[in-house]
Design a protein around this motif. Structure first.
Motif, PDB file in Angstrom:
ATOM      1  N   LEU A  15       0.845  -1.208   0.000  1.00  0.00           N
ATOM      2  CA  LEU A  15       0.000   0.000   0.000  1.00  0.00           C
ATOM      3  C   LEU A  15       0.877   1.254   0.000  1.00  0.00           C
ATOM      4  CD1 LEU A  15      -2.849  -0.861   2.518  1.00  0.00           C
ATOM      5  CD2 LEU A  15      -2.963  -0.775   0.053  1.00  0.00           C
ATOM      6  N   TYR A  16       1.983   1.231   0.760  1.00  0.00           N
ATOM      7  CA  TYR A  16       2.883   2.386   0.789  1.00  0.00           C
ATOM      8  C   TYR A  16       3.451   2.649  -0.602  1.00  0.00           C
ATOM      9  CZ  TYR A  16       3.092   2.482   5.912  1.00  0.00           C
ATOM     10  OH  TYR A  16       2.806   2.581   7.247  1.00  0.00           O
ATOM     11  N   ILE A  17       3.781   1.574  -1.331  1.00  0.00           N
ATOM     12  CA  ILE A  17       4.332   1.772  -2.684  1.00  0.00           C
ATOM     13  C   ILE A  17       3.272   2.408  -3.577  1.00  0.00           C
ATOM     14  CG2 ILE A  17       5.102   0.560  -4.753  1.00  0.00           C
ATOM     15  CD1 ILE A  17       6.722  -1.240  -3.023  1.00  0.00           C
ATOM     16  N   LEU A  18       2.002   1.960  -3.427  1.00  0.00           N
ATOM     17  CA  LEU A  18       0.931   2.580  -4.218  1.00  0.00           C
ATOM     18  C   LEU A  18       0.781   4.056  -3.852  1.00  0.00           C
ATOM     19  CD1 LEU A  18      -1.907  -0.057  -4.226  1.00  0.00           C
ATOM     20  CD2 LEU A  18      -0.142   0.349  -5.906  1.00  0.00           C
ATOM     21  N   LEU A  19       1.140   4.421  -2.616  1.00  0.00           N
ATOM     22  CA  LEU A  19       1.037   5.810  -2.186  1.00  0.00           C
ATOM     23  C   LEU A  19       2.319   6.574  -2.484  1.00  0.00           C
ATOM     24  CD1 LEU A  19      -0.795   5.307   1.202  1.00  0.00           C
ATOM     25  CD2 LEU A  19      -1.651   6.529  -0.757  1.00  0.00           C
ATOM     26  N   ALA A  20       3.177   6.031  -3.334  1.00  0.00           N
ATOM     27  CA  ALA A  20       4.414   6.699  -3.767  1.00  0.00           C
ATOM     28  C   ALA A  20       5.350   6.967  -2.598  1.00  0.00           C
ATOM     29  CB  ALA A  20       4.121   7.996  -4.523  1.00  0.00           C
ATOM     30  N   ALA A  21       5.359   6.074  -1.597  1.00  0.00           N
ATOM     31  CA  ALA A  21       6.290   6.216  -0.474  1.00  0.00           C
ATOM     32  C   ALA A  21       7.222   5.009  -0.496  1.00  0.00           C
ATOM     33  CB  ALA A  21       5.541   6.308   0.843  1.00  0.00           C
ATOM     34  N   GLU A  22       8.072   4.962  -1.521  1.00  0.00           N
ATOM     35  CA  GLU A  22       8.891   3.756  -1.710  1.00  0.00           C
ATOM     36  C   GLU A  22       9.856   3.550  -0.553  1.00  0.00           C
ATOM     37  OE1 GLU A  22       8.956   6.175  -4.062  1.00  0.00           O
ATOM     38  OE2 GLU A  22       7.738   5.373  -5.677  1.00  0.00           O
ATOM     39  N   PHE A  23      10.479   4.641  -0.100  1.00  0.00           N
ATOM     40  CA  PHE A  23      11.479   4.485   0.960  1.00  0.00           C
ATOM     41  C   PHE A  23      10.842   3.887   2.202  1.00  0.00           C
ATOM     42  CE2 PHE A  23      13.681   5.988   4.719  1.00  0.00           C
ATOM     43  CZ  PHE A  23      14.951   5.549   4.451  1.00  0.00           C
ATOM     44  N   MET A  24       9.655   4.418   2.592  1.00  0.00           N
ATOM     45  CA  MET A  24       9.014   3.918   3.800  1.00  0.00           C
ATOM     46  C   MET A  24       8.573   2.473   3.627  1.00  0.00           C
ATOM     47  SD  MET A  24       9.491   5.980   5.938  1.00  0.00           S
ATOM     48  CE  MET A  24       8.842   4.822   7.107  1.00  0.00           C
ATOM     49  N   ALA A  25       8.195   2.084   2.399  1.00  0.00           N
ATOM     50  CA  ALA A  25       7.797   0.692   2.172  1.00  0.00           C
ATOM     51  C   ALA A  25       8.958  -0.244   2.483  1.00  0.00           C
ATOM     52  CB  ALA A  25       7.340   0.517   0.724  1.00  0.00           C
ATOM     53  N   PHE A  26      10.141   0.096   1.975  1.00  0.00           N
ATOM     54  CA  PHE A  26      11.265  -0.807   2.217  1.00  0.00           C
ATOM     55  C   PHE A  26      11.725  -0.723   3.670  1.00  0.00           C
ATOM     56  CE2 PHE A  26      11.540  -0.199  -2.418  1.00  0.00           C
ATOM     57  CZ  PHE A  26      11.250  -1.497  -2.747  1.00  0.00           C
ATOM     58  N   ALA A  27      11.675   0.486   4.245  1.00  0.00           N
ATOM     59  CA  ALA A  27      12.043   0.613   5.654  1.00  0.00           C
ATOM     60  C   ALA A  27      11.102  -0.231   6.512  1.00  0.00           C
ATOM     61  CB  ALA A  27      11.996   2.072   6.089  1.00  0.00           C
ATOM     62  N   LEU A  28       9.808  -0.238   6.146  1.00  0.00           N
ATOM     63  CA  LEU A  28       8.829  -1.019   6.924  1.00  0.00           C
ATOM     64  C   LEU A  28       9.167  -2.502   6.857  1.00  0.00           C
ATOM     65  CD1 LEU A  28       6.103  -0.339   8.394  1.00  0.00           C
ATOM     66  CD2 LEU A  28       5.040  -1.420   6.453  1.00  0.00           C
ATOM     67  N   VAL A  29       9.470  -3.000   5.647  1.00  0.00           N
ATOM     68  CA  VAL A  29       9.789  -4.423   5.515  1.00  0.00           C
ATOM     69  C   VAL A  29      11.045  -4.760   6.310  1.00  0.00           C
ATOM     70  CG1 VAL A  29      10.478  -6.208   3.900  1.00  0.00           C
ATOM     71  CG2 VAL A  29       8.647  -4.664   3.312  1.00  0.00           C
ATOM     72  N   ILE A  30      12.061  -3.891   6.215  1.00  0.00           N
ATOM     73  CA  ILE A  30      13.333  -4.215   6.869  1.00  0.00           C
ATOM     74  C   ILE A  30      13.186  -4.122   8.388  1.00  0.00           C
ATOM     75  CG2 ILE A  30      15.707  -3.452   7.186  1.00  0.00           C
ATOM     76  CD1 ILE A  30      15.584  -2.509   4.241  1.00  0.00           C
TER      77      ILE A  30
END
Lengths: 333, 116
Positions: free
Chosen positions: A104-119
């Protein structure tokens, strides 16, 4: 208020959801996990469909198609987290919900936070949870059936909890769906301005792009970026001090990470320091809380010290045994 | 009408209120599920897991608003939410291990006599 979903429809859908969630919570006599899940999914489906219909009626675009899949996976696995009787599976389902939230974060154009969330979440926090669950599940509880503890198999007051929580959800959604029309999305000028503000802080990136496009000669440098009626222009300064305006290429856009980095480090540098201190204190606190307290008998210590002074090695062996016992017996300190 | 492009190479366009409403609903529903779990489960670890779920729901709302207003404040605050979540997980799990050593059980009701 101008509701985008009619309140009656909203309350009916939320009631259906609530019944489903209350049914799926484990209890003593029956456990209707699957049926409850299906009923809850029906309620969510009604609401999402109503939201989609409202946006079509207003001529506004639907969210990206992947949104629906990711939202269903996220909410479904969240429901599994609170209804699964085995804690390890609950934690694994939570990892699944984190992964779909990252989508969902990637769909919201927040790529950095998406990967930070996974890590950070899926990679570090949840693994710690899994370790603790496995560490704590080794106990032999008498009344467990099939290896499930009694406190995992039966929920506490599912109906009351669901009613209270869904009253909160009803309040939140009524406020959201009633007031959402009162906030307006930024216009084209504001979008362009937001883009320029980031580019203004990245003269190196602008310089590289202009050199690649052949719009800048060696020896020149970018003095600034500004936005005018005609477009975005860079002020290029030559070695002898003369300046000229160069239109930026269309493809030059700041990335999410660049914008986030300037916001984080430029606007909130003090907060980062405080976050670092919080993490340090949490680490110290965790070490203090989780260590074992080994209490050595003061008398035995004095005897051993005296023995040491006399050079008798056999007395120290006794103290060693004492420490072993003391550490085990009083570890809960 | 439906944007199927997953990777956005260009700077994002403005988002409509209806799309924002979709994301806010998912956020609110996830928060509610976390709240139900916190109130009904009796396992200390699962209760803390449910608070993490509520943090995550707040993160979705923050990032959706950040995308709607096209600024980065929301994403910055999600970083701080992650920090607090990590600190909370470390402290909470240390506490759970400590309590488990005392009672040999993860049940929250093992501590029912701790009343004010």
């Amino acid at each position: 208020m101008d509701f985008i979903v009619h309140p009656v429809l909203l309350f009916v859908a939320l009631a259906v959801c609530g019944v489903g969630v209350a049914l799926s919570i484990p209890r003593r006599r029956f456990h209707a996990g699957l049926i409850g899940g299906i009923i809850a999914a029906t309620g969510v489906g009604i609401l999402i469909t109503a939201l989609g219909a409202a946006s079509l009626a207003d001529g506004s675009p639907l969210p990206n198609l992947f949104f629906h899949g990711l939202a269903i996976i996220a909410l479904g696995s969240c429901l599994q987290v609170i209804t699964h009787r085995r804690p390890v599976y609950a934690a694994l389902y939570f990892i699944l919900s984190i992964l779909s939230t990252a989508g969902l974060y990637i769909l919201l154009a927040a790529e950095f936070m998406a990967f930070a969330l996974v890590i950070i979440y899926a990679g570090a926090i949840l693994i710690t949870y899994l370790f603790v669950i496995m560490l704590a599940s080794q106990s032999r509880v008498e009344d467990e059936e099939e290896g499930i503890s009694e406190y995992d198999a039966i929920g506490r007051g599912p109906v009351t909890a669901t009613i209270v929580s869904f009253a909160l959800l009803a309040t939140l959604t009524v406020m959201m769906f009633g007031g959402i029309r009162e906030i307006s999305p930024p216009g084209a000028a504001q979008v362009a301005q937001a883009e320029t503000v980031v580019l203004q802080r990245l003269p190196g990136k602008v310089e590289k792009a202009l050199t690649r496009e052949g719009l800048m000669n060696p020896g020149e440098s970018v003095a600034g970026v500004e936005r005018t009626e005609a477009g975005v222009f860079a002020t290029v300064e030559s070695a002898d001090g003369g300046t000229r305006q160069v239109a930026l290429p269309e493809t030059l856009t700041p990335t999410n990470t660049e914008g986030l980095a300037f916001n984080l480090l430029g606007e909130y540098p003090g907060t980062i320091e405080i976050a670092g201190v919080i993490l340090l204190m949490a680490m110290l606190g965790a070490v203090v809380l989780a260590r074992k307290f080994a209490q050595i008998d003061e008398e035995a210590k004095a005897t051993a010290a005296a023995a040491l002074a006399e050079g008798r090695a056999d007395a120290i062996g006794t103290l060693g045994a004492d420490v072993g016992n003391g550490g085990g017996a009083t570890s809960d300190g | 009408m439906v944007d199927l492009l997953l990777a956005q190479s260009a700077f994002p366009e403005a988002m409509s209120q209806h799309v924002l409403a979709h994301y806010l609903f998912v956020s609110a529903a996830m928060f509610t599920i976390g709240l139900v779990g916190f109130l009904t489960r009796r396992n200390l670890i699962i209760m803390f897991l449910c608070t993490e779920m509520m943090f995550q729901a707040a993160g979705i709302a923050l990032i959706a608003f950040s995308r709607f207003h096209l600024n980065y404040e929301g994403q910055t605050f999600v970083i701080f939410v992650l920090t607090v979540a990590a600190a909370e997980a470390a402290l909470a799990l240390a506490l759970v291990v400590f309590l488990f050593r005392k009672r040999d059980s993860l049940s929250a009701e093992a501590w029912a006599e701790m009343k004010g």
